[in-house]
Design a protein around this motif. Structure first.
Motif, PDB file in Angstrom:
ATOM      1  N   MET A   1       0.725  -1.126  -0.201  1.00  0.00           N
ATOM      2  CA  MET A   1      -0.217  -0.059  -0.411  1.00  0.00           C
ATOM      3  C   MET A   1       0.962   1.008   0.591  1.00  0.00           C
ATOM      4  O   MET A   1       1.997   1.140   0.403  1.00  0.00           O
ATOM      5  CB  MET A   1      -1.261   0.218   1.225  1.00  0.00           C
ATOM      6  N   PHE A   2       0.454   2.463  -0.731  1.00  0.00           N
ATOM      7  CA  PHE A   2       1.059   3.516  -0.939  1.00  0.00           C
ATOM      8  C   PHE A   2       0.990   4.244  -0.158  1.00  0.00           C
ATOM      9  O   PHE A   2      -0.351   4.368   0.034  1.00  0.00           O
ATOM     10  CB  PHE A   2       1.610   3.717  -2.184  1.00  0.00           C
ATOM     11  N   LEU A   3       1.713   5.611   0.577  1.00  0.00           N
ATOM     12  CA  LEU A   3       0.772   6.647   0.632  1.00  0.00           C
ATOM     13  C   LEU A   3       1.283   7.807  -0.250  1.00  0.00           C
ATOM     14  O   LEU A   3       1.765   8.031  -0.884  1.00  0.00           O
ATOM     15  CB  LEU A   3       2.192   6.888   1.746  1.00  0.00           C
ATOM     16  N   ALA A   4      -0.403   8.333  -0.666  1.00  0.00           N
ATOM     17  CA  ALA A   4      -0.485   9.164  -1.953  1.00  0.00           C
ATOM     18  C   ALA A   4       0.058  11.228  -1.390  1.00  0.00           C
ATOM     19  O   ALA A   4      -0.423  11.479  -0.343  1.00  0.00           O
ATOM     20  CB  ALA A   4      -1.936   9.480  -2.320  1.00  0.00           C
ATOM     21  N   ASN A   5       1.068  11.412  -2.131  1.00  0.00           N
ATOM     22  CA  ASN A   5       1.365  12.259  -2.426  1.00  0.00           C
ATOM     23  C   ASN A   5       0.709  13.364  -3.050  1.00  0.00           C
ATOM     24  O   ASN A   5       0.975  14.335  -3.304  1.00  0.00           O
ATOM     25  CB  ASN A   5       2.765  12.361  -1.637  1.00  0.00           C
ATOM     26  N   SER A   6      -0.072  12.964  -3.775  1.00  0.00           N
ATOM     27  CA  SER A   6      -0.789  14.008  -5.534  1.00  0.00           C
ATOM     28  C   SER A   6      -2.529  13.400  -5.781  1.00  0.00           C
ATOM     29  O   SER A   6      -2.585  12.402  -5.239  1.00  0.00           O
ATOM     30  CB  SER A   6       0.315  13.940  -6.062  1.00  0.00           C
ATOM     31  N   ARG A   7      -3.129  13.978  -6.061  1.00  0.00           N
ATOM     32  CA  ARG A   7      -3.919  14.152  -6.570  1.00  0.00           C
ATOM     33  C   ARG A   7      -4.130  14.127  -8.281  1.00  0.00           C
ATOM     34  O   ARG A   7      -3.218  14.936  -8.599  1.00  0.00           O
ATOM     35  CB  ARG A   7      -5.565  14.632  -6.318  1.00  0.00           C
ATOM     36  N   ILE A   8      -4.804  13.487  -8.553  1.00  0.00           N
ATOM     37  CA  ILE A   8      -4.627  13.074 -10.075  1.00  0.00           C
ATOM     38  C   ILE A   8      -6.067  13.476 -11.198  1.00  0.00           C
ATOM     39  O   ILE A   8      -7.134  12.636 -10.388  1.00  0.00           O
ATOM     40  CB  ILE A   8      -3.714  12.501 -10.133  1.00  0.00           C
ATOM     41  N   SER A   9      -5.691  14.070 -12.269  1.00  0.00           N
ATOM     42  CA  SER A   9      -6.684  13.383 -13.374  1.00  0.00           C
ATOM     43  C   SER A   9      -6.180  12.208 -13.795  1.00  0.00           C
ATOM     44  O   SER A   9      -4.902  12.407 -15.133  1.00  0.00           O
ATOM     45  CB  SER A   9      -7.168  14.799 -13.953  1.00  0.00           C
ATOM     46  N   ILE A  10      -7.616  11.968 -14.803  1.00  0.00           N
ATOM     47  CA  ILE A  10      -6.842  10.654 -15.989  1.00  0.00           C
ATOM     48  C   ILE A  10      -7.081  11.402 -17.340  1.00  0.00           C
ATOM     49  O   ILE A  10      -8.633  11.385 -17.053  1.00  0.00           O
ATOM     50  CB  ILE A  10      -6.931   9.060 -15.550  1.00  0.00           C
ATOM     51  N   LEU A  11      -6.887  11.451 -18.014  1.00  0.00           N
ATOM     52  CA  LEU A  11      -7.133  11.755 -19.349  1.00  0.00           C
ATOM     53  C   LEU A  11      -7.408  10.895 -20.327  1.00  0.00           C
ATOM     54  O   LEU A  11      -6.114  10.190 -20.562  1.00  0.00           O
ATOM     55  CB  LEU A  11      -6.663  13.246 -19.969  1.00  0.00           C
ATOM     56  N   ARG A  12      -8.329  10.681 -21.362  1.00  0.00           N
ATOM     57  CA  ARG A  12      -7.961   9.365 -22.439  1.00  0.00           C
ATOM     58  C   ARG A  12      -8.735  10.087 -23.300  1.00  0.00           C
ATOM     59  O   ARG A  12      -9.803  10.819 -23.837  1.00  0.00           O
ATOM     60  CB  ARG A  12      -8.953   8.140 -22.087  1.00  0.00           C
ATOM     61  N   GLY A  13      -8.260   9.597 -25.298  1.00  0.00           N
ATOM     62  CA  GLY A  13      -9.586   9.423 -25.860  1.00  0.00           C
ATOM     63  C   GLY A  13      -8.300  10.772 -26.981  1.00  0.00           C
ATOM     64  O   GLY A  13      -7.559  11.578 -26.566  1.00  0.00           O
ATOM     65  N   THR A  14      -8.930  10.661 -28.490  1.00  0.00           N
ATOM     66  CA  THR A  14      -8.417  12.019 -29.131  1.00  0.00           C
ATOM     67  C   THR A  14      -9.688  12.096 -29.888  1.00  0.00           C
ATOM     68  O   THR A  14     -10.506  11.352 -29.207  1.00  0.00           O
ATOM     69  CB  THR A  14      -7.917  10.782 -29.999  1.00  0.00           C
ATOM     70  N   TYR A  15      -9.435  13.578 -30.654  1.00  0.00           N
ATOM     71  CA  TYR A  15     -10.656  14.165 -31.509  1.00  0.00           C
ATOM     72  C   TYR A  15     -10.319  14.647 -32.648  1.00  0.00           C
ATOM     73  O   TYR A  15      -8.942  15.078 -32.622  1.00  0.00           O
ATOM     74  CB  TYR A  15     -11.405  15.356 -30.446  1.00  0.00           C
TER      75      TYR A  15
ATOM     76  N   SER B   1       1.009   8.572  -5.656  1.00  0.00           N
ATOM     77  CA  SER B   1       1.981   8.403  -5.288  1.00  0.00           C
ATOM     78  C   SER B   1       2.581   8.692  -5.900  1.00  0.00           C
ATOM     79  O   SER B   1       2.652   7.772  -7.524  1.00  0.00           O
ATOM     80  CB  SER B   1       2.223   7.530  -4.803  1.00  0.00           C
ATOM     81  N   LEU B   2       3.402   9.979  -6.732  1.00  0.00           N
ATOM     82  CA  LEU B   2       4.258  10.794  -7.881  1.00  0.00           C
ATOM     83  C   LEU B   2       5.428  10.524  -6.989  1.00  0.00           C
ATOM     84  O   LEU B   2       5.783  11.247  -6.165  1.00  0.00           O
ATOM     85  CB  LEU B   2       4.055  11.101  -8.584  1.00  0.00           C
ATOM     86  N   VAL B   3       6.879   9.986  -7.051  1.00  0.00           N
ATOM     87  CA  VAL B   3       7.844   9.802  -7.076  1.00  0.00           C
ATOM     88  C   VAL B   3       8.633  10.071  -7.892  1.00  0.00           C
ATOM     89  O   VAL B   3       9.211   9.243  -9.008  1.00  0.00           O
ATOM     90  CB  VAL B   3       8.408   9.093  -5.957  1.00  0.00           C
ATOM     91  N   GLN B   4       9.992  11.525  -8.578  1.00  0.00           N
ATOM     92  CA  GLN B   4      10.424  11.203  -9.483  1.00  0.00           C
ATOM     93  C   GLN B   4      11.888  10.606  -8.622  1.00  0.00           C
ATOM     94  O   GLN B   4      12.550   9.716  -8.063  1.00  0.00           O
ATOM     95  CB  GLN B   4      11.316  12.678  -9.369  1.00  0.00           C
ATOM     96  N   MET B   5      12.929   9.237 -10.341  1.00  0.00           N
ATOM     97  CA  MET B   5      13.160   8.385  -9.742  1.00  0.00           C
ATOM     98  C   MET B   5      14.541   8.641 -11.093  1.00  0.00           C
ATOM     99  O   MET B   5      14.482   9.289 -12.035  1.00  0.00           O
ATOM    100  CB  MET B   5      12.717   6.575  -9.973  1.00  0.00           C
ATOM    101  N   THR B   6      15.452   7.804 -10.757  1.00  0.00           N
ATOM    102  CA  THR B   6      17.024   8.345 -11.798  1.00  0.00           C
ATOM    103  C   THR B   6      17.789   6.863 -11.858  1.00  0.00           C
ATOM    104  O   THR B   6      17.552   6.015 -11.320  1.00  0.00           O
ATOM    105  CB  THR B   6      17.653   8.986 -10.821  1.00  0.00           C
ATOM    106  N   GLN B   7      17.695   6.376 -12.820  1.00  0.00           N
ATOM    107  CA  GLN B   7      18.376   5.327 -13.129  1.00  0.00           C
ATOM    108  C   GLN B   7      19.464   5.331 -13.816  1.00  0.00           C
ATOM    109  O   GLN B   7      19.430   6.564 -15.362  1.00  0.00           O
ATOM    110  CB  GLN B   7      16.799   4.453 -14.264  1.00  0.00           C
ATOM    111  N   VAL B   8      20.487   5.153 -13.909  1.00  0.00           N
ATOM    112  CA  VAL B   8      21.894   5.532 -14.508  1.00  0.00           C
ATOM    113  C   VAL B   8      22.271   4.524 -15.360  1.00  0.00           C
ATOM    114  O   VAL B   8      21.960   2.782 -15.259  1.00  0.00           O
ATOM    115  CB  VAL B   8      23.430   5.343 -13.753  1.00  0.00           C
ATOM    116  N   VAL B   9      22.470   4.695 -16.872  1.00  0.00           N
ATOM    117  CA  VAL B   9      22.700   3.876 -17.671  1.00  0.00           C
ATOM    118  C   VAL B   9      24.529   4.189 -18.889  1.00  0.00           C
ATOM    119  O   VAL B   9      24.408   5.350 -18.731  1.00  0.00           O
ATOM    120  CB  VAL B   9      21.344   3.994 -19.048  1.00  0.00           C
ATOM    121  N   SER B  10      24.789   3.057 -19.261  1.00  0.00           N
ATOM    122  CA  SER B  10      25.797   3.142 -20.342  1.00  0.00           C
ATOM    123  C   SER B  10      25.439   3.188 -20.948  1.00  0.00           C
ATOM    124  O   SER B  10      25.351   2.090 -21.847  1.00  0.00           O
ATOM    125  CB  SER B  10      27.047   2.518 -19.040  1.00  0.00           C
TER     126      SER B  10
END
Length: 107
Positions: free
Chosen positions: A1-15, A36-45
């Motif tokens: 279970m996560f700890l919510a740090n944000s409230r989001i809206s979800i958008l879908r579709g096109t016109y 829950s939104l968290v910035q992550m970093t991955q190091v790639v060589s």
């Protein structure tokens, strides 16, 4: 279970826009979804140069029954728009939270 740090809206579709081009819809399918939104970093060589590059992305979590799909767009409470690159869920009978990989959406 996560700890919510944000409230989001979800958008879908096109016109079809007035120029007969396909455009993303700004119509939300869900509003005020705890996430829950968290910035992550991955190091790639790079194999060619041997240089390391930091790849930044956003890891998100939402409740199991939230209707969210790869390709949807997410808007946080600060107005930042993200593209949903992947949605995964592990656990028995779909009771685990959904894990999202997001990137900041740029037109």
């Amino acid at each position: 279970m996560f700890l919510a740090n944000s409230r989001i809206s979800i958008l879908r579709g096109t016109y079809q826009d007035p120029d007969d081009d396909q455009a993303d819809s700004s119509q939300p399918i869900a509003i005020g979804v705890p996430a829950s939104l968290v910035q992550m970093t991955q190091v790639v060589s790079s194999p060619e140069t041997g240089r390391s590059v930091d790849i930044k992305y956003i890891q998100g979590f939402v409740r199991p029954r939230v209707d969210i799909l790869k390709g949807d767009r997410v808007v946080d409470q600060n107005g930042v728009v993200y593209s949903v690159d992947s949605v995964s869920q592990s656990g028995v009978f779909g009771v685990a939270d959904k894990r999202l990989t997001l990137r900041i959406f740029e037109d």
